[in-house]
Design a protein around this motif. Structure first.
Motif, mmCIF file in Angstrom:
data_model
loop_
_atom_site.group_PDB
_atom_site.id
_atom_site.type_symbol
_atom_site.label_atom_id
_atom_site.label_comp_id
_atom_site.label_asym_id
_atom_site.label_seq_id
_atom_site.Cartn_x
_atom_site.Cartn_y
_atom_site.Cartn_z
ATOM 1 N N THR A 35 0.839 -1.200 0.000
ATOM 2 C CA THR A 35 0.000 0.000 0.000
ATOM 3 C C THR A 35 0.877 1.254 0.000
ATOM 4 O O THR A 35 1.671 1.447 0.928
ATOM 5 C CB THR A 35 -0.916 0.034 1.235
ATOM 6 O OG1 THR A 35 -1.702 -1.155 1.279
ATOM 7 C CG2 THR A 35 -1.827 1.254 1.193
ATOM 8 N N SER B 230 3.995 0.300 2.326
ATOM 9 C CA SER B 230 3.988 -0.708 3.381
ATOM 10 C C SER B 230 3.570 -2.036 2.766
ATOM 11 O O SER B 230 2.530 -2.113 2.105
ATOM 12 C CB SER B 230 3.009 -0.339 4.499
ATOM 13 O OG SER B 230 3.431 0.829 5.173
ATOM 14 N N HIS C 168 1.817 5.080 0.733
ATOM 15 C CA HIS C 168 1.350 5.952 1.815
ATOM 16 C C HIS C 168 0.602 7.169 1.280
ATOM 17 O O HIS C 168 -0.435 7.543 1.823
ATOM 18 C CB HIS C 168 2.548 6.395 2.658
ATOM 19 C CG HIS C 168 3.036 5.314 3.566
ATOM 20 N ND1 HIS C 168 3.589 5.549 4.792
ATOM 21 C CD2 HIS C 168 3.038 3.964 3.437
ATOM 22 C CE1 HIS C 168 3.922 4.401 5.378
ATOM 23 N NE2 HIS C 168 3.596 3.437 4.558
ATOM 24 N N TRP C 169 1.124 7.803 0.238
ATOM 25 C CA TRP C 169 0.469 9.005 -0.293
ATOM 26 C C TRP C 169 0.308 8.962 -1.815
ATOM 27 O O TRP C 169 -0.564 9.601 -2.372
ATOM 28 C CB TRP C 169 1.283 10.252 0.074
ATOM 29 C CG TRP C 169 2.682 10.235 -0.472
ATOM 30 C CD1 TRP C 169 3.795 9.765 0.155
ATOM 31 C CD2 TRP C 169 3.116 10.690 -1.760
ATOM 32 N NE1 TRP C 169 4.897 9.884 -0.670
ATOM 33 C CE2 TRP C 169 4.501 10.451 -1.849
ATOM 34 C CE3 TRP C 169 2.463 11.268 -2.852
ATOM 35 C CZ2 TRP C 169 5.255 10.765 -2.983
ATOM 36 C CZ3 TRP C 169 3.202 11.592 -3.986
ATOM 37 C CH2 TRP C 169 4.587 11.340 -4.024
#
Length: 252
Positions: free
Chosen positions: A9, A159, A11-12
């Protein structure tokens, strides 16, 4: 043949730009295979005390020949935004640091959702992995996959949520349904929504300096209106399809 699958995933968002540009840096709306190899190579290099670079090549070049296929599925809202960024360069002749400013494009998740993630699949032969890493090749690759922290520039933090290592099944069929990108030349026709991106050809180019190097067009399953991955039904040039778990991949 084996596969290593990584689900992660961001983060931004993503900070990855087209390879052929200098001051102008339009965003690349996918993560090219060379970047995916580099992401896996970084923790391997740290564990084995490899130098970050050797001449003009990245340490990722050491593992590039291992792979038979590199794949990505991106379920992300690809929202492009340009930041005005300061650029530093060093003039060797004048021995001076020069500064400039340019609009640098990035891809943001926006508000995002729990489904915003990327899936990466690396294909390789077990004997080649054993030759490169020795008897502990499985532990080396699994540990490296769990240790991926970024995809591209250091700002593109991710992540890792899940890692899978398994066997690839070979299917003799003329059609495939896939959510992973693949080379444009492998299809005779495609049903569904997709993007096309021109990226450095990881099979013909060492990982390092990309200016003027061979490229390949990728078909990326993606619905630009829904801002989500979109499965494609593909009629193939050859009767070969790979299955990893319950998903299909189109060979390189």
């Amino acid at each position: 043949m084996k596969y290593l699958k990584v689900e992660a995933t961001p983060h931004w968002g993503l900070y990855i730009n087209y390879h052929a540009f200098t001051k102008s840096r339009p965003a690349l709306k996918t993560i090219p295979p060379t970047t995916l190899i580099g992401a896996l190579a970084q923790p391997i290099a740290l564990k084995n005390n490899w130098a970050e670079n050797s001449e003009s090549n990245s340490s990722a070049e050491k593992i590039r020949p291992l792979f038979k296929g590199i794949y990505l599925s991106q379920n992300l809202p690809l929202i492009e935004y340009n930041d005005l960024s300061k650029i530093f360069s060093y003039d060797v002749d004048e021995k001076q640091i020069r500064t400039d400013a340019a609009a640098v494009s990035k891809i943001y998740r926006g508000k995002g959702s729990a489904d915003d993630r990327v899936k990466i699949v690396y294909l390789f032969e077990e004997q080649e992995a054993r030759k490169l890493f020795g008897v502990g090749w499985e532990e080396m690759l699994l540990e490296a996959a769990w240790s991926i922290t970024r995809l591209g520039a250091r700002e593109s933090i991710v992540s890792v949520d899940k890692v899978t290592l398994g066997d690839v099944d070979l299917l003799n069929q003329k059609t495939a349904q896939t959510v992973y990108y693949f080379p444009y030349y492998m299809q005779s026709s495609v049903q569904g929504s997709y993007l096309v991106a021109n990226v450095v050809d990881w099979r013909k180019t060492s990982i390092g300096e990309y200016l003027g190097k061979p490229t390949v067009n990728l078909i990326i399953p993606y619905d630009d209106e829904r801002k989500r991955v979109s499965p494609l039904r593909v009629n193939l040039m050859d009767e070969i399809v790979y299955r990893v778990g319950d998903e299909e991949l189109i060979p390189w």
